[in-house]
Design a protein around this motif. Structure first.
Motif, PDB file in Angstrom:
ATOM      1  N   LYS A  26      26.298  56.488 -17.311  1.00 13.41           N
ATOM      2  CA  LYS A  26      27.305  57.150 -18.153  1.00 13.41           C
ATOM      3  C   LYS A  26      26.735  58.423 -18.767  1.00 13.41           C
ATOM      4  CE  LYS A  26      30.117  56.496 -22.289  1.00 13.41           C
ATOM      5  NZ  LYS A  26      30.538  55.552 -23.331  1.00 13.41           N
ATOM      6  N   GLU A  27      25.571  58.322 -19.376  1.00 17.19           N
ATOM      7  CA  GLU A  27      24.943  59.481 -20.015  1.00 17.19           C
ATOM      8  C   GLU A  27      24.672  60.587 -19.008  1.00 17.19           C
ATOM      9  OE1 GLU A  27      21.436  58.197 -22.089  1.00 17.19           O
ATOM     10  OE2 GLU A  27      22.562  56.749 -23.276  1.00 17.19           O
ATOM     11  N   GLU A  28      24.131  60.225 -17.843  1.00 14.68           N
ATOM     12  CA  GLU A  28      23.820  61.215 -16.813  1.00 14.68           C
ATOM     13  C   GLU A  28      25.082  61.892 -16.287  1.00 14.68           C
ATOM     14  OE1 GLU A  28      20.843  62.343 -15.722  1.00 14.68           O
ATOM     15  OE2 GLU A  28      19.866  61.096 -17.229  1.00 14.68           O
ATOM     16  N   THR A  29      26.125  61.126 -16.084  1.00 14.84           N
ATOM     17  CA  THR A  29      27.378  61.679 -15.570  1.00 14.84           C
ATOM     18  C   THR A  29      27.992  62.655 -16.559  1.00 14.84           C
ATOM     19  OG1 THR A  29      27.790  59.688 -14.267  1.00 14.84           O
ATOM     20  CG2 THR A  29      29.697  61.083 -14.754  1.00 14.84           C
ATOM     21  N   ILE A  30      28.106  62.240 -17.801  1.00 12.30           N
ATOM     22  CA  ILE A  30      28.712  63.096 -18.823  1.00 12.30           C
ATOM     23  C   ILE A  30      27.867  64.351 -19.041  1.00 12.30           C
ATOM     24  CG2 ILE A  30      29.317  63.230 -21.276  1.00 12.30           C
ATOM     25  CD1 ILE A  30      30.179  60.244 -21.016  1.00 12.30           C
ATOM     26  N   ASN A  31      26.549  64.194 -19.104  1.00 12.64           N
ATOM     27  CA  ASN A  31      25.665  65.355 -19.280  1.00 12.64           C
ATOM     28  C   ASN A  31      25.754  66.317 -18.099  1.00 12.64           C
ATOM     29  OD1 ASN A  31      24.734  64.656 -21.810  1.00 12.64           O
ATOM     30  ND2 ASN A  31      22.966  63.563 -21.020  1.00 12.64           N
ATOM     31  N   PHE A  32      25.883  65.775 -16.886  1.00 11.80           N
ATOM     32  CA  PHE A  32      26.010  66.644 -15.715  1.00 11.80           C
ATOM     33  C   PHE A  32      27.199  67.574 -15.873  1.00 11.80           C
ATOM     34  CE2 PHE A  32      28.094  67.647 -11.739  1.00 11.80           C
ATOM     35  CZ  PHE A  32      27.087  68.290 -11.054  1.00 11.80           C
ATOM     36  N   PHE A  33      28.341  67.027 -16.255  1.00 12.72           N
ATOM     37  CA  PHE A  33      29.528  67.865 -16.393  1.00 12.72           C
ATOM     38  C   PHE A  33      29.393  68.848 -17.544  1.00 12.72           C
ATOM     39  CE2 PHE A  33      31.426  64.425 -13.851  1.00 12.72           C
ATOM     40  CZ  PHE A  33      31.883  65.208 -12.807  1.00 12.72           C
ATOM     41  N   LYS A  34      28.811  68.423 -18.645  1.00 16.68           N
ATOM     42  CA  LYS A  34      28.623  69.339 -19.774  1.00 16.68           C
ATOM     43  C   LYS A  34      27.751  70.524 -19.382  1.00 16.68           C
ATOM     44  CE  LYS A  34      29.228  66.119 -23.585  1.00 16.68           C
ATOM     45  NZ  LYS A  34      28.584  65.376 -24.671  1.00 16.68           N
ATOM     46  N   GLU A  35      26.709  70.263 -18.600  1.00 16.68           N
ATOM     47  CA  GLU A  35      25.746  71.306 -18.249  1.00 16.68           C
ATOM     48  C   GLU A  35      26.132  72.109 -17.010  1.00 16.68           C
ATOM     49  OE1 GLU A  35      21.864  69.531 -17.988  1.00 16.68           O
ATOM     50  OE2 GLU A  35      22.060  68.631 -19.981  1.00 16.68           O
ATOM     51  N   ASN A  36      26.833  71.512 -16.067  1.00 15.97           N
ATOM     52  CA  ASN A  36      27.081  72.174 -14.792  1.00 15.97           C
ATOM     53  C   ASN A  36      28.534  72.482 -14.482  1.00 15.97           C
ATOM     54  OD1 ASN A  36      24.264  72.094 -13.652  1.00 15.97           O
ATOM     55  ND2 ASN A  36      24.585  69.939 -14.090  1.00 15.97           N
ATOM     56  N   LEU A  37      29.440  71.676 -14.981  1.00 14.90           N
ATOM     57  CA  LEU A  37      30.867  71.880 -14.731  1.00 14.90           C
ATOM     58  C   LEU A  37      31.657  71.635 -16.007  1.00 14.90           C
ATOM     59  CD1 LEU A  37      31.199  69.977 -11.323  1.00 14.90           C
ATOM     60  CD2 LEU A  37      31.427  72.441 -11.657  1.00 14.90           C
ATOM     61  N   GLY A  42      33.874  65.265 -18.755  1.00 13.76           N
ATOM     62  CA  GLY A  42      32.971  64.211 -18.308  1.00 13.76           C
ATOM     63  C   GLY A  42      33.373  62.829 -18.786  1.00 13.76           C
ATOM     64  N   ASP A  43      33.894  62.745 -19.998  1.00 12.48           N
ATOM     65  CA  ASP A  43      34.325  61.450 -20.530  1.00 12.48           C
ATOM     66  C   ASP A  43      35.498  60.890 -19.732  1.00 12.48           C
ATOM     67  OD1 ASP A  43      32.540  61.034 -22.854  1.00 12.48           O
ATOM     68  OD2 ASP A  43      33.475  62.887 -23.566  1.00 12.48           O
ATOM     69  N   ALA A  44      36.464  61.735 -19.420  1.00 17.19           N
ATOM     70  CA  ALA A  44      37.619  61.298 -18.637  1.00 17.19           C
ATOM     71  C   ALA A  44      37.185  60.904 -17.222  1.00 17.19           C
ATOM     72  CB  ALA A  44      38.669  62.402 -18.578  1.00 17.19           C
ATOM     73  N   PHE A  45      36.260  61.690 -16.644  1.00  9.57           N
ATOM     74  CA  PHE A  45      35.752  61.363 -15.317  1.00  9.57           C
ATOM     75  C   PHE A  45      35.051  60.012 -15.325  1.00  9.57           C
ATOM     76  CE2 PHE A  45      32.558  61.367 -12.002  1.00  9.57           C
ATOM     77  CZ  PHE A  45      33.268  61.829 -10.903  1.00  9.57           C
TER      78      PHE A  45
END
Length: 62
Positions: A26-37, A42-45
């Motif tokens: 969860k943390e990695e996914t949300i951080n990926f979107f915050k930093e890259n897209l 990220g939360d909705a994804f």
């Protein structure tokens, strides 16, 4: 994943490993979107990803 937690266990239980990794995923996914897209929420994804999990904690409703 062919070694278990003890000498009597032949393999790791994937279910246990999966559930143990959820918070990190969860943390990695949300951080990926915050930093890259940042245009993707990220939360909705992540919420959509959870609906596709092969395993769910017993307390989670489907």
């Amino acid at each position: 994943m062919n070694k278990g937690r003890s000498a009597t266990e032949q393999h790791l239980v994937f279910y246990d490993k999966f559930l143990g990794a959820i918070e990190t995923m969860k943390e990695e996914t949300i951080n990926f979107f915050k930093e890259n897209l940042p245009e993707v929420n990220g939360d909705a994804f992540w919420e959509k990803c959870q609906k596709e999990f092969p395993y769910r904690p017993q307390t989670e409703k489907v």
